[in-house]
Write an enzyme that holds these catalytic residues in place. Structure first.
Site, mmCIF file in Angstrom:
data_model
loop_
_atom_site.group_PDB
_atom_site.id
_atom_site.type_symbol
_atom_site.label_atom_id
_atom_site.label_comp_id
_atom_site.label_asym_id
_atom_site.label_seq_id
_atom_site.Cartn_x
_atom_site.Cartn_y
_atom_site.Cartn_z
ATOM 1 C CB SER A 179 -0.895 0.012 1.240
ATOM 2 O OG SER A 179 -1.459 1.298 1.468
ATOM 3 C CE1 TYR A 202 -3.314 -1.829 5.471
ATOM 4 C CE2 TYR A 202 -2.911 0.424 4.747
ATOM 5 C CZ TYR A 202 -3.284 -0.881 4.461
ATOM 6 O OH TYR A 202 -3.616 -1.238 3.181
#
Length: 342
Positions: free
Chosen positions: A183, A209
């Site tokens: 990501s 994350y």
């Protein structure tokens, strides 16, 4: 779990993996735009008798990855916590003429015993492993029974255990590919070796994350040790897509991201991709002849991404901290040790 071993493997590419990274290599480009769909990037490619595992392949970009690979003849195993959730996709692909067989098997990436069971049940060569499953921005610090921070456990440590556990099967392929879905959030959070599980620093959902996604990119660099086994490992940013990945975000956050109106209706902005477009880069790395022998790279929008320093105020790119060979080797040792004691 599919256990039949393909007998015709003559069409496998045997190009040796080139273990360079983006820090010392020319940028690779492809003819595909950011709006290309998964099926477009491998149109005309015949992968009959190949075998793939796609984690989290029952929905979202994982499901589109399964559809595109199976349509080329690949036998795909959907690895998911709830195999029954893949039943509709399994039935859908069974009705597609010439598609490879699609099945499902249980896999909980946060549970070492589940990963070990999956690995032990696998038989025969494995040509493609797509590390697609993930969770994002858990609002509170959540730990696995083993004491691992849940996002790191699911997004990286579990996938690391899966890939290393299946190393012999990947090597037996003769020309295997591992694809790590990362990501753009990795840019804001290097891996914190001093406190990876937020035991001392305040828990931050996005830092957790981002760290887990940096770890995934570092894995591709550390996997240069597999180049002699003809195993390539590359990472990607799929872009902005509405999927179940956002399930832990509250409405205020969704509105702040501009994907929800005042009445709670989802309205993705024009720059958002469809799941089929989001899966294109995964499929490109998994199966396109354009990527033969390429390893240790990071892609977005179907192109190799440029290197950026830290969290620069510009869209796209791969952070230099995620391509650091020393950090990659240190993380490989850490993940190996953690999984060994699990």
């Amino acid at each position: 779990m599919p256990t039949n071993i393909p007998t015709d493997r003559s069409s496998l590419s045997l190009s040796p993996a080139r273990s360079t990274t983006q820090l010392d290599s020319a940028i690779l480009t492809t003819p595909f735009t950011s709006r290309a769909r998964a099926e477009e990037v491998i149109e005309g490619v015949d992968l009959t008798c190949r075998r793939a595992v796609v984690t989290g392949g029952a929905s979202g970009i994982g499901a589109e990855t399964v559809r595109a690979l199976a349509a080329t003849g690949v036998e795909v195993t959907i690895a998911t916590r709830r195999p029954e959730s893949a039943d509709p996709l399994v039935r859908e692909m069974a009705a597609v003429r010439s598609a490879g067989r699609v099945g499902a098997a249980a896999l909980d990436l946060s549970d070492p015993a589940s990963v070990d069971a999956f690995v032990r049940a696998w038989a025969g060569p494995l040509d493609i492993l797509v590390a697609n499953a993930g969770i994002m921005a858990l609002p509170t610090r959540t730990l696995t029974p083993g004491g691992w921070e849940m996002q790191l456990a699911t997004n990286h440590l579990g996938h690391f255990a899966l890939a290393t556990g299946l190393h012999a099967a990947l090597r037996a392929s003769g020309s295997a590919r591992v694809v790590v879905v990362s990501s753009g959030a990795h840019r804001s959070a290097p891996f914190d070796f001093e406190d990876p599980h937020f035991e001392r620093r305040p828990y931050d959902a996005w830092a957790a994350y981002g760290q887990s996604k940096s770890a995934g990119v570092l894995f591709t660099v550390g996997a240069r040790r597999w180049a002699a086994d003809r195993i390539t490992v590359n990472a990607l940013n799929p872009g902005y897509i509405l999927t179940r990945l956002q399930r832990h975000l509250d409405d205020d956050t969704m509105r702040a991201f501009g994907v929800m109106d005042g009445e709670g209706n989802l309205k993705p902005p024009p720059f958002y991709k469809t799941p089929a477009q989001g899966a294109a880069t995964s499929v490109l790395l998994a199966a396109s002849p354009l990527l033969d022998g390429i390893t240790g790279r990071y892609f977005e929008d179907n192109q190799e991404a440029r290197v950026v320093q830290g969290d620069e105020d510009r869209a796209g790119g791969v952070a230099a901290h995620a391509l650091d060979p020393e950090a990659a080797d240190r993380l490989w040792e850490y993940a190996t040790a953690v999984n060994r004691t699990a």
